[in-house]
Design a protein around this motif. Structure first.
Motif, PDB file in Angstrom:
ATOM      1  N   VAL A   1       0.835  -1.204   0.000  1.00 10.65           N
ATOM      2  CA  VAL A   1       0.000   0.000   0.000  1.00 10.65           C
ATOM      3  C   VAL A   1       0.868   1.252   0.000  1.00 10.65           C
ATOM      4  O   VAL A   1       0.652   2.190  -0.785  1.00 10.65           O
ATOM      5  CB  VAL A   1      -0.941  -0.021   1.228  1.00 10.65           C
ATOM      6  N   GLN A   2       1.859   1.280   0.865  1.00 14.32           N
ATOM      7  CA  GLN A   2       2.718   2.455   0.972  1.00 14.32           C
ATOM      8  C   GLN A   2       3.532   2.671  -0.302  1.00 14.32           C
ATOM      9  O   GLN A   2       3.733   3.809  -0.740  1.00 14.32           O
ATOM     10  CB  GLN A   2       3.648   2.321   2.181  1.00 14.32           C
ATOM     11  N   ALA A   3       3.988   1.581  -0.906  1.00  8.90           N
ATOM     12  CA  ALA A   3       4.780   1.704  -2.134  1.00  8.90           C
ATOM     13  C   ALA A   3       3.935   2.239  -3.284  1.00  8.90           C
ATOM     14  O   ALA A   3       4.387   3.101  -4.058  1.00  8.90           O
ATOM     15  CB  ALA A   3       5.382   0.351  -2.505  1.00  8.90           C
TER      16      ALA A   3
ATOM     17  N   LEU B   1       1.117   4.043  -3.022  1.00  6.23           N
ATOM     18  CA  LEU B   1       0.763   5.425  -2.733  1.00  6.23           C
ATOM     19  C   LEU B   1       1.931   6.353  -3.051  1.00  6.23           C
ATOM     20  O   LEU B   1       1.748   7.400  -3.688  1.00  6.23           O
ATOM     21  CB  LEU B   1       0.356   5.574  -1.269  1.00  6.23           C
ATOM     22  N   ALA B   2       3.131   5.974  -2.633  1.00 10.79           N
ATOM     23  CA  ALA B   2       4.307   6.807  -2.905  1.00 10.79           C
ATOM     24  C   ALA B   2       4.518   6.988  -4.398  1.00 10.79           C
ATOM     25  O   ALA B   2       4.832   8.097  -4.865  1.00 10.79           O
ATOM     26  CB  ALA B   2       5.542   6.185  -2.259  1.00 10.79           C
ATOM     27  N   ALA B   3       4.322   5.921  -5.166  1.00  9.92           N
ATOM     28  CA  ALA B   3       4.499   6.012  -6.615  1.00  9.92           C
ATOM     29  C   ALA B   3       3.437   6.902  -7.242  1.00  9.92           C
ATOM     30  O   ALA B   3       3.724   7.690  -8.152  1.00  9.92           O
ATOM     31  CB  ALA B   3       4.456   4.612  -7.232  1.00  9.92           C
ATOM     32  N   ALA B   4       2.185   6.786  -6.766  1.00 12.69           N
ATOM     33  CA  ALA B   4       1.109   7.625  -7.309  1.00 12.69           C
ATOM     34  C   ALA B   4       1.379   9.095  -7.041  1.00 12.69           C
ATOM     35  O   ALA B   4       1.155   9.954  -7.908  1.00 12.69           O
ATOM     36  CB  ALA B   4      -0.229   7.205  -6.706  1.00 12.69           C
ATOM     37  N   LEU B   5       1.881   9.415  -5.858  1.00 20.17           N
ATOM     38  CA  LEU B   5       2.203  10.806  -5.533  1.00 20.17           C
ATOM     39  C   LEU B   5       3.390  11.294  -6.353  1.00 20.17           C
ATOM     40  O   LEU B   5       3.393  12.420  -6.857  1.00 20.17           O
ATOM     41  CB  LEU B   5       2.493  10.934  -4.039  1.00 20.17           C
ATOM     42  N   GLU B   6       4.377  10.429  -6.496  1.00 19.75           N
ATOM     43  CA  GLU B   6       5.554  10.806  -7.281  1.00 19.75           C
ATOM     44  C   GLU B   6       5.195  11.036  -8.746  1.00 19.75           C
ATOM     45  O   GLU B   6       5.772  11.901  -9.423  1.00 19.75           O
ATOM     46  CB  GLU B   6       6.627   9.727  -7.172  1.00 19.75           C
ATOM     47  N   ASN B   7       4.219  10.294  -9.244  1.00 19.42           N
ATOM     48  CA  ASN B   7       3.807  10.425 -10.645  1.00 19.42           C
ATOM     49  C   ASN B   7       2.867  11.597 -10.889  1.00 19.42           C
ATOM     50  O   ASN B   7       2.422  11.805 -12.009  1.00 19.42           O
ATOM     51  CB  ASN B   7       3.152   9.126 -11.123  1.00 19.42           C
ATOM     52  N   GLY B   8       2.546  12.343  -9.854  1.00 15.01           N
ATOM     53  CA  GLY B   8       1.725  13.538 -10.035  1.00 15.01           C
ATOM     54  C   GLY B   8       0.692  13.759  -8.951  1.00 15.01           C
ATOM     55  O   GLY B   8       0.369  14.889  -8.616  1.00 15.01           O
ATOM     56  N   GLY B   9       0.125  12.674  -8.421  1.00 11.09           N
ATOM     57  CA  GLY B   9      -0.878  12.800  -7.366  1.00 11.09           C
ATOM     58  C   GLY B   9      -1.980  13.773  -7.718  1.00 11.09           C
ATOM     59  O   GLY B   9      -2.380  14.604  -6.903  1.00 11.09           O
TER      60      GLY B   9
END
Length: 262
Positions: A229-231, A233-241
């Protein structure tokens, strides 16, 4: 990001036991001022709701829906009729809330729950809108739910390819929601309960930023649901969120313990 922890529950299936483990989180993202998503993850129901509507409408809709479903779990009987009755109550809650607007207030709803037939459990997915349930089985990721959206109808009719749908101007327009109008029952899909399976339940804030391949990659790389879950979420935020991001990971493993639940 808020800390995410993994919870577990042991389920009897015939003469053996399976362990369910899960984790979930929600995040406002990087471009929105408020979080209109909500989720609920407690045995035997795991759902995500993505609210929509002006002012506080989306937040009202998603929270009202999750609260009504949480009450179903508290009764101890989670089944389709009870879920639909709860959603009818949620529609009334949304319509009667003083801050509800006429700007399309409503929410998507998707998730899974354990249903028992003749004492044997199986999964049922439920879906209204374009939030999704994915299943990773035998290292193959499939989308269990079908989006209720304009672009999905165009894809089904053969008028649009999945690739064209990603940039379509109506990509965010859904055709069904839980809201201040007559409720359509969820779509249901029955899935056998099998050790090794992993589910991802998510709002489109995740799928806007991660491809199916990306979701599969992070499941492969993270055996623990909270880490997965954390990985993601971090990727989604890094990709623009660009939107609120909400997801739950549920997995099934063989359980050699003798406890009945936690």
């Amino acid at each position: 990001m808020a800390e995410t922890t993994t919870k577990t529950y042991s389920v009897a299936v015939g003469d053996r036991r399976l362990q369910l483990s899960w984790a979930g989180t929600t995040d406002v993202g990087r471009r929105r001022e408020t979080n209109q998503d909500d989720f609920y993850a407690e045995y035997p129901l795991f759902v995500v709701a993505d609210g929509m509507g002006g002012h506080a409408g989306g937040e009202i809709a998603s929270q009202s829906t999750v609260k009504r479903l949480q009450a179903v779990v508290a009764t101890g009987t989670v089944e389709r009729g009870a879920i639909e009755s709860a959603l009818e109550l949620a529609v009334n809650d949304i319509a009667e809330h003083p801050d509800t607007t006429d700007e399309g207030t409503g929410t998507t709803l998707t998730g899974i729950f354990l249903e028992f037939a003749d004492g044997e459990p199986h999964w049922v997915s439920l879906n209204i809108g374009d939030s999704r349930v994915y299943l990773l089985r035998e290292d193959r990721l499939v989308q269990v739910t079908t989006d209720h959206s304009v672009v999905q109808e165009l894809i089904t009719a053969g008028k649009l390819s999945p690739e064209e749908a990603e940039g379509h101007p109506y990509s965010n327009v859904i055709t069904r929601a839980v809201g201040a109008s007559e409720l359509n029952a969820p779509d249901y899909v029955t899935i056998d309960l099998r050790a090794g399976d992993r589910f991802v339940i998510c709002s489109d804030g995740l799928t806007k930023e991660l491809t199916d391949y990306g979701i599969q990659h992070f499941l492969r790389e993270n055996a623990d649901p909270a880490a997965a879950v954390q990985a993601m979420l971090a990727a989604a935020l890094e990709n623009g969120g660009r939107d609120n991001v909400t997801l739950i990971v549920v997995q099934v493993d063989d359980d050699s313990s003798s406890t009945s639940g936690e």
